[in-house]
Design an enzyme around this catalytic site. Sequence first.
Site: not given
Length: 618
Positions: A203, A404
């Site tokens: 991430k 996401s």
Amino acid sequence: MAFKPLSALRRAFGMLWHAVDVSRRTFMNLLFLLFVIIVISIMSSGGVKPIGEKTALVLELKGDLVEQYQSSLEDTVLDSIGGDSKRSVRLRDLLRVLDAAAKDKHIGTVVLLLDQMNGGGLAQLREVGAALDRVKAAGKKVVAWGGTYDQKRYLIASHADEVYVHPMGMVLIEGFGGRRNYYRDALDKLGVTVNLIKVGTYKSFAEPYIANGPSEAAQEADSFLYNALWQDYTAQVEKNRKLPAGSVARWIETLPQQMEAAGGSAAQVALGAKLVDGIKTRDEIRAMLAKRGAWDEGIKSFRQVGYHDYLARHEARPFGDAVGVITASGNITEGTSGPGVVGGVTTANLIRQAREDEQVKAVVLRVDSPGGSAYGSELIRRELELTRAAGKPVVVSMGSVAASGGYWISMAADEVIADPATITGSIGVFTILPTAEKISDKLGIHTAGVTTTWLADAYNPLRPIDPRFSSLVQSSINHVYSEFTTKAAHARKTTPAKIDEVGQGRVWTGAQAKERGLVDRLGGYRDALASAAKRAKLGEDYRVAYIERPVSRIERFLNMMGASTAQAVNIQVKLGLMEAALPAGPVAQVAQDMAFLKDVADGRKPFAAVTHCLCGTP
């Protein structure tokens, strides 16, 4: 007689108001008269002029290729009337035009003029390419002409039977990838500390604020992603142009030598590499098409019909059983939003509207979003879940990016269909908490006071973060990640541990996501419509109903005053009439990155769980 200033002021104001009122009524009457004249003209002309045999459909595409307009219908009409370049071309409209042309016996050729097209995402470009292939399969010729073909324009052009370039033009294929800005040293000099709390090794959204370069994990993931997309791009071009495998890469490697040998003529280099079929000026293309098609004496050129004219002839049916399509394009926020932003409340309301519409028998969610608010994403996912529970099938069609939060909202579907080039996955969560205690020390600013609990001032941007608050936030972020992986595991019929293996914030291409079980199959928008119709038992003659946010009264008023829908929404935000959403539109990267930090610092919550991939199609 005594002079009375207040009375004089009232009379002056009354005269001014009367003048304004008369002007307004005169303008509205003239506008109404113009409308009546146009209607009478259309009715007396006998309707739409029929298309003759051997007509060429000329697609002079201008602006960005988008999923959803970010301006109003009024803007679009006024642009067309005024002859101005359109800001964008809506993908669904272009696909409708091409599919209609494939079936139209009067259309003999499709002409692509791409110089003013700014491109779109890879998945969108592939959709257009597939539609052009259907036109060719129907026996129509497709001809492309342009001055400068960048790699997005060229991907579309490569699907044509013939590709021509202007003598002073070029084909510029550069490859994928790029650089990001990193602000660790700059923020240190300013005295700003960015506290990152996240779940997911890959991430990398917030890395620019805490480092001076990408992490090894980020470089590994980006390399894997970009190389896969590049291989897909070059394979498509080489297949379309009937070139040996590896031709595009070899062409780029030897480009300086080729340019020198061709005396600096990029057009000759493209011709030598068989990327184009010929070098022609615009008038030469016009003469060629006139010779092949039919002559139109009225315009002294080949018989033709334009994109907007042809689109107007093929509007969707307004009634009957339908597949409802809802577009989720842009960053995901929690509340209401206008075009170009996915408001959690707004989109959830649209899904509920589709569920309660008796004519809508199935729903397709078209996703083109890199994510955003986890809470806003969950509002949307839950409404889709309720729609399935109500007996209406739900199919997700992934566009260029569905990562996401864009993946989160895709987890309540009967089927998830991605393009091979879709950027998806990025199952991870983070939040950032900027503090400026170093600035306070430099400036001699001190903060003190009385609180009833430690939590009341746990996050004060002028003080270091309380470790207890960091622990609290980390627990919350861990919980959101657990929710993400658990819901994804339920949707994909696997375990959270298996999802975690392909999650950790890592992005994948659609093809890679299919291999890892994150999507059901590869395909396009038409495949999603067909799947939804089949699941709803609608047969082949079904209607497509686009379900979009209604325009409010104040927006209609602002539209009448000349503001676009996007501008109208922005005005409402500034006036406090609508909840703010993330800013849309092209802005400088540094300003955008700093604005994100400011949004976090100015937020009304102590922190927000963010599911965003900071990714876009190359």
